[in-house]
Design a protein around this motif. Structure first.
Motif, mmCIF file in Angstrom:
data_model
loop_
_atom_site.group_PDB
_atom_site.id
_atom_site.type_symbol
_atom_site.label_atom_id
_atom_site.label_comp_id
_atom_site.label_asym_id
_atom_site.label_seq_id
_atom_site.Cartn_x
_atom_site.Cartn_y
_atom_site.Cartn_z
ATOM 1 N N ASN A 102 -6.557 10.633 5.766
ATOM 2 C CA ASN A 102 -5.663 9.495 5.988
ATOM 3 C C ASN A 102 -5.477 9.231 7.476
ATOM 4 N N ILE A 103 -5.986 8.073 7.921
ATOM 5 C CA ILE A 103 -5.760 7.605 9.292
ATOM 6 C C ILE A 103 -5.065 6.243 9.253
ATOM 7 N N ALA A 104 -4.494 5.893 8.102
ATOM 8 C CA ALA A 104 -3.849 4.586 7.920
ATOM 9 C C ALA A 104 -2.371 4.690 8.308
ATOM 10 N N ARG A 105 -1.503 4.725 7.331
ATOM 11 C CA ARG A 105 -0.075 4.963 7.526
ATOM 12 C C ARG A 105 0.329 6.094 6.592
ATOM 13 N N GLY A 106 1.304 6.880 7.011
ATOM 14 C CA GLY A 106 1.667 8.072 6.266
ATOM 15 C C GLY A 106 2.103 7.805 4.845
ATOM 16 N N ASP A 107 2.844 6.709 4.628
ATOM 17 C CA ASP A 107 3.389 6.479 3.292
ATOM 18 C C ASP A 107 2.379 5.855 2.331
ATOM 19 N N VAL A 108 1.124 5.700 2.768
ATOM 20 C CA VAL A 108 0.073 5.303 1.823
ATOM 21 C C VAL A 108 -0.141 6.412 0.798
ATOM 22 N N ILE A 109 0.141 7.653 1.201
ATOM 23 C CA ILE A 109 0.052 8.801 0.296
ATOM 24 C C ILE A 109 1.460 9.245 -0.094
ATOM 25 N N GLU A 110 1.651 9.529 -1.370
ATOM 26 C CA GLU A 110 2.892 10.155 -1.821
ATOM 27 C C GLU A 110 2.783 11.643 -1.461
ATOM 28 N N GLU A 111 3.468 12.016 -0.397
ATOM 29 C CA GLU A 111 3.253 13.325 0.210
ATOM 30 C C GLU A 111 3.524 14.488 -0.744
ATOM 31 N N THR B 133 0.809 -1.222 0.000
ATOM 32 C CA THR B 133 0.000 0.000 0.000
ATOM 33 C C THR B 133 0.841 1.272 0.000
ATOM 34 N N ARG B 134 2.162 1.130 -0.056
ATOM 35 C CA ARG B 134 3.009 2.334 -0.074
ATOM 36 C C ARG B 134 2.728 3.130 -1.352
ATOM 37 N N HIS B 135 2.488 4.420 -1.201
ATOM 38 C CA HIS B 135 2.167 5.328 -2.311
ATOM 39 C C HIS B 135 0.968 4.834 -3.128
ATOM 40 N N LEU B 136 0.014 4.247 -2.429
ATOM 41 C CA LEU B 136 -1.232 3.852 -3.077
ATOM 42 C C LEU B 136 -1.903 5.066 -3.720
ATOM 43 N N ILE B 137 -1.753 6.210 -3.061
ATOM 44 C CA ILE B 137 -2.316 7.457 -3.576
ATOM 45 C C ILE B 137 -1.171 8.367 -4.012
ATOM 46 N N GLY B 138 -1.055 8.551 -5.338
ATOM 47 C CA GLY B 138 -0.046 9.444 -5.901
ATOM 48 C C GLY B 138 -0.700 10.460 -6.812
ATOM 49 N N ALA B 139 0.087 11.059 -7.689
ATOM 50 C CA ALA B 139 -0.424 12.108 -8.566
ATOM 51 C C ALA B 139 -1.561 11.616 -9.452
ATOM 52 N N LYS B 140 -1.426 10.407 -9.993
ATOM 53 C CA LYS B 140 -2.470 9.857 -10.861
ATOM 54 C C LYS B 140 -3.784 9.702 -10.111
ATOM 55 N N GLU B 141 -3.710 9.161 -8.917
ATOM 56 C CA GLU B 141 -4.925 8.921 -8.133
ATOM 57 C C GLU B 141 -5.545 10.245 -7.683
ATOM 58 N N LEU B 142 -4.724 11.194 -7.292
ATOM 59 C CA LEU B 142 -5.243 12.490 -6.858
ATOM 60 C C LEU B 142 -5.945 13.217 -8.000
ATOM 61 N N SER B 143 -5.430 13.045 -9.219
ATOM 62 C CA SER B 143 -6.052 13.687 -10.377
ATOM 63 C C SER B 143 -7.410 13.062 -10.713
ATOM 64 N N ALA B 144 -7.634 11.840 -10.216
ATOM 65 C CA ALA B 144 -8.920 11.172 -10.456
ATOM 66 C C ALA B 144 -10.001 11.636 -9.490
ATOM 67 N N MET B 145 -9.597 12.322 -8.413
ATOM 68 C CA MET B 145 -10.566 12.785 -7.429
ATOM 69 C C MET B 145 -11.344 13.988 -7.946
ATOM 70 N N ARG B 146 -12.519 14.208 -7.401
ATOM 71 C CA ARG B 146 -13.337 15.359 -7.754
ATOM 72 C C ARG B 146 -12.696 16.621 -7.173
ATOM 73 N N PRO B 147 -12.780 17.754 -7.857
ATOM 74 C CA PRO B 147 -12.061 18.962 -7.412
ATOM 75 C C PRO B 147 -12.504 19.503 -6.063
ATOM 76 N N HIS B 148 -13.712 19.150 -5.626
ATOM 77 C CA HIS B 148 -14.169 19.614 -4.308
ATOM 78 C C HIS B 148 -13.948 18.561 -3.219
ATOM 79 N N ALA B 149 -13.444 17.380 -3.584
ATOM 80 C CA ALA B 149 -13.375 16.250 -2.648
ATOM 81 C C ALA B 149 -12.252 16.427 -1.632
ATOM 82 N N HIS B 150 -12.426 15.769 -0.497
ATOM 83 C CA HIS B 150 -11.438 15.814 0.582
ATOM 84 C C HIS B 150 -10.846 14.418 0.797
ATOM 85 N N LEU B 151 -9.548 14.380 1.078
ATOM 86 C CA LEU B 151 -8.814 13.125 1.290
ATOM 87 C C LEU B 151 -8.423 13.024 2.755
#
Length: 317
Positions: free
Chosen positions: A234-243, A214-232
């Motif tokens: 994270n209460i999992a582990r920090g490196d699940v998101i590419e900071e 699950t490391r970097h499960l959420i990166g630039a590609k995934e963030l671009s797929a989100m709706r522009p008003h949506a909120h992300l």
């Protein structure tokens, strides 16, 4: 008595329970163990209770097949800081503390959802700075979550607890992405892919386990797929998101905001992230309630007791 090593200070109730069954050595520092300290602990003690940040990587277990320690009774449900395969190869079992953390962590997720969507942290900063000029109809307009869609990534115990709160508490529709199908006691719809969830949700909550999968499960590609008003959230582990990708998305307004309780290189939080107004930042408060930490500690101690008494471990991983 068997020797027990506890790597961080735990609540008094937990220490008393441990001292009733072990000679306890309590490390005074609150910082993670260094490699030499970890290897020494495996040699000197029968059981070690480590926790988040104590990086028991594969090289820590090298040559430890005959070490005194035969159990790492982890304080916490997450154990991606322990190379379980390497521990097992050295004959050392690992346990964790599931269940005890579920509701407390789900509460933090709900709090972050509301704080991010309703701009609560930004508003508090405004008041504290003495810059609030009074109420008016278009002041700090946020996102009302009632009737919106909550997308949960990872539908284990914590994901399901978040789903219940989002649906029954906030009146949200719930969708989720999970590796396997789930039988749930609430209305929630499983979607076929992460991309589908990201594109449909008004609030995305990450509740997956940590680790290489699950490391970097959420990166630039995934963030671009989100709706522009949506909120992300994270209460999992920090490196699940590419900071770095998250910072770029927040700076450019590609997503509405974020709420974080964990960070990629914790406790380091990038200055660029700290400067942003559209992100809520918490200091890893997920299980930070006395009764929860007591329950976690007692569960770790019970695993240690089961081990020295030759009984089956309660929470093996």
């Amino acid at each position: 008595m068997s020797e027990l090593y506890i790597t961080r200070t735990l609540p008094d109730k937990v220490l008393r329970a441990a001292e009733a069954h072990f000679n306890v050595t309590l490390r005074a520092q609150t910082t993670p163990l260094k490699k030499g300290e970890m290897r020494a602990a495996l040699v000197l003690y029968d059981v070690v209770i480590p926790t988040l940040g104590d990086m028991f990587a594969a090289d820590v277990f090298e040559g430890m097949e005959d070490a005194r320690c035969r159990l790492l009774a982890n304080f916490g449900v997450g154990y991606n800081h322990i190379d379980v395969a390497a521990a097992r190869a050295a004959g050392i079992a690992v346990t964790n503390t599931p269940g005890a953390v579920t509701d407390a962590t789900a509460d933090i997720a709900l709090m972050l959802m509301l704080m991010s969507a309703r701009r609560a942290a930004e508003g508090e900063r405004l008041v504290r700075a003495g810059k609030w000029t009074g109420w008016h109809p278009t002041q700090m307009l946020g996102l009302h979550l009632g009737g919106k869609t909550c997308g949960i990534v990872g539908m284990g115990r914590i994901g399901q607890a978040i789903a219940r709160r989002a649906h029954f508490g906030l009146g949200m529709d719930v969708i989720y992405h999970n590796r396997s199908a789930k039988s749930l006691d609430m209305p929630a719809r499983q979607v076929g892919s992460l991309e589908e969830l990201l594109g449909a949700a008004d609030c995305v909550v990450l509740a997956v386990p940590g680790g290489s999968e699950t490391r970097h499960l959420i990166g630039a590609k995934e963030l671009s797929a989100m709706r522009p008003h949506a909120h992300l959230i994270n209460i999992a582990r920090g490196d699940v998101i590419e900071e770095a990708a998250l910072i770029a998305a927040l700076e450019s307004g590609k997503i509405g905001g974020a709420g974080l309780d964990v960070y990629e290189k914790e406790p380091q939080v990038p200055e660029a992230l700290r400067k942003l107004q559209n992100v809520t930042l918490l200091p890893h408060l997920g299980t930070a309630a006395l009764d929860v930490r007591e329950e976690m500690g007692l569960m770790a101690v019970e695993n240690a007791i089961a081990h020295i008494q030759g009984r089956a471990l309660i929470n093996p991983v």
